[in-house]
Design an enzyme around this catalytic site. Sequence first.
Site, short mmCIF file in Angstrom:
data_model
loop_
_atom_site.label_atom_id
_atom_site.label_comp_id
_atom_site.label_asym_id
_atom_site.label_seq_id
_atom_site.Cartn_x
_atom_site.Cartn_y
_atom_site.Cartn_z
CB CYS A 1 61.77 41.53 35.28
SG CYS A 1 61.99 39.76 35.09
CE1 TYR B 1 50.94 29.42 48.62
CE2 TYR B 1 49.41 27.64 49.15
CZ TYR B 1 49.69 28.85 48.53
OH TYR B 1 48.71 29.49 47.83
CB CYS C 1 55.10 41.83 33.45
SG CYS C 1 55.71 41.58 35.12
CD GLN D 1 44.02 17.61 47.04
OE1 GLN D 1 44.20 17.56 48.20
NE2 GLN D 1 43.07 16.91 46.44
CB THR D 2 42.20 20.61 41.18
OG1 THR D 2 41.64 20.61 39.88
CG2 THR D 2 41.35 21.48 42.09
CB CYS E 1 55.29 35.73 35.78
SG CYS E 1 57.06 35.41 35.69
CG ASP F 1 52.30 29.40 44.88
OD1 ASP F 1 53.11 30.27 44.47
OD2 ASP F 1 51.09 29.41 44.57
CD1 TRP G 1 40.46 31.91 46.46
CD2 TRP G 1 39.07 30.29 45.81
NE1 TRP G 1 40.89 31.46 45.24
CE2 TRP G 1 40.06 30.46 44.82
CE3 TRP G 1 38.08 29.32 45.61
CZ2 TRP G 1 40.09 29.69 43.66
CZ3 TRP G 1 38.11 28.57 44.45
CH2 TRP G 1 39.10 28.76 43.50
NE ARG G 2 42.40 36.07 44.26
CZ ARG G 2 42.95 35.95 43.06
NH1 ARG G 2 42.34 36.44 42.01
NH2 ARG G 2 44.12 35.37 42.93
CD GLU H 1 45.61 29.45 49.42
OE1 GLU H 1 46.35 28.75 48.70
OE2 GLU H 1 45.34 30.63 49.14
CB CYS I 1 57.77 40.18 29.58
SG CYS I 1 58.45 38.60 30.11
FE1 SF4 Z 1 57.84 37.40 34.70
FE2 SF4 Z 1 59.79 39.19 34.55
FE3 SF4 Z 1 58.29 38.74 32.44
FE4 SF4 Z 1 57.27 39.95 34.55
S1 SF4 Z 1 58.87 40.70 33.21
S2 SF4 Z 1 56.30 38.31 33.35
S3 SF4 Z 1 58.33 38.95 36.22
S4 SF4 Z 1 59.65 37.30 33.42
#
Ligand code: SF4
Length: 336
Positions: free
Chosen positions: A211, A123, A205, A47-48, A195, A141, A29-30, A42, A202
């Site tokens: 964060c 959503y 991330c 549902q899954t 996340c 979501d 779907w992308r 969506e 993290c």
């Molecule tokens: Fe989630 Fe913060 Fe960790 Fe990033 S740094 S994965 S936003 S908790």
Amino acid sequence: MKEFTPSRVRAIRRALGDWYQANKRDLPWRRTSDPYRVWISEIMLQQTRVAAAIPYYERFLARFPDVAALAATSDDDLLNAWAGLGYYSRARNVRAAAQMIVANGAFPDSYDAIIALPGIGPYTAAAVASICFGLPHAVLDGNVMRVLARLTQEEGDIQSSGTRQRLQQSAQDLLDISNPSNHNQAMMELGAVVCIPREPKCKFCPISKDCRAYSSGLAAELPIKLRRAEIRRVRRTLLVAIRNGNILLWQREQDAAMLGGFYELPEPHQLPEVKTAKLLFEFSHAITNHIYDFHVIAARVGQANSPLQWVRLEQLSALPLSTVARKALAGGKVLP
Ligand code: SF4
């Protein structure tokens, strides 16, 4: 987002967008911005999980390649294509929405018109509006809520409406209106693969620098989800006393807070002298956070005082009986 200066908000948006472009999973779907296809994906993803949704998505679209084909399908065909996904009311809503779209001549291209379709909530409307039409509506979501609760160190119960409203506001404030599609998908993808619940990754991330939960060591503790009130099971007995074509009932006060005016079967504490005979039927009935396990017993009764009253059996079907009394009498074969 009061937690961040405008320049940090811009930096977070940029980091998210760049990370998404470099790391996004290739999902069917992308590869499209066709609102029909994005919408179907969506609904299925509510549902899954992603991996399980892919074969359903591909089969469904092979069978109903456009909104007109879906609008014209029969009940049997629709349910067949949806079989295994559960929530069949969603399948019927999808077809009802398809019929509205066909009647209107095109897929709606505004948030208000999209959310007016059957089965589409905030959503899904935000997802379709942003991904397909570039409209500035932030999605919220479960994945996005988790990312935002950690990013802003939101410590309110994630199930409360106040917390959700704050997170919705944060989502909207953070939205990159120069590319809402990319931004929303980046937030959802970050929540899905980095996340994640319990052990967020993290170190990988793109927004860890900003964060709040990461810097205070609370990432794995958030979001807060308070336990719902515990469900209690309670065993109760209902008595079915029949004598000379009459049955013993009692009626709730008309102005009672619950079920005012409804008739009920008596319970043993109302008839201490009762002689019980045999078990007729058992059933369970849930009310708020209680599950009542009812035992329906045939009883022989001598004296019965107010509010108990003998009622002709022929009158039963015309009386306002509570759901519990109705279930007990139907199970005990007193009512059809
Ligand atoms: Fe989630 Fe913060 Fe960790 Fe990033 S740094 S994965 S936003 S908790």
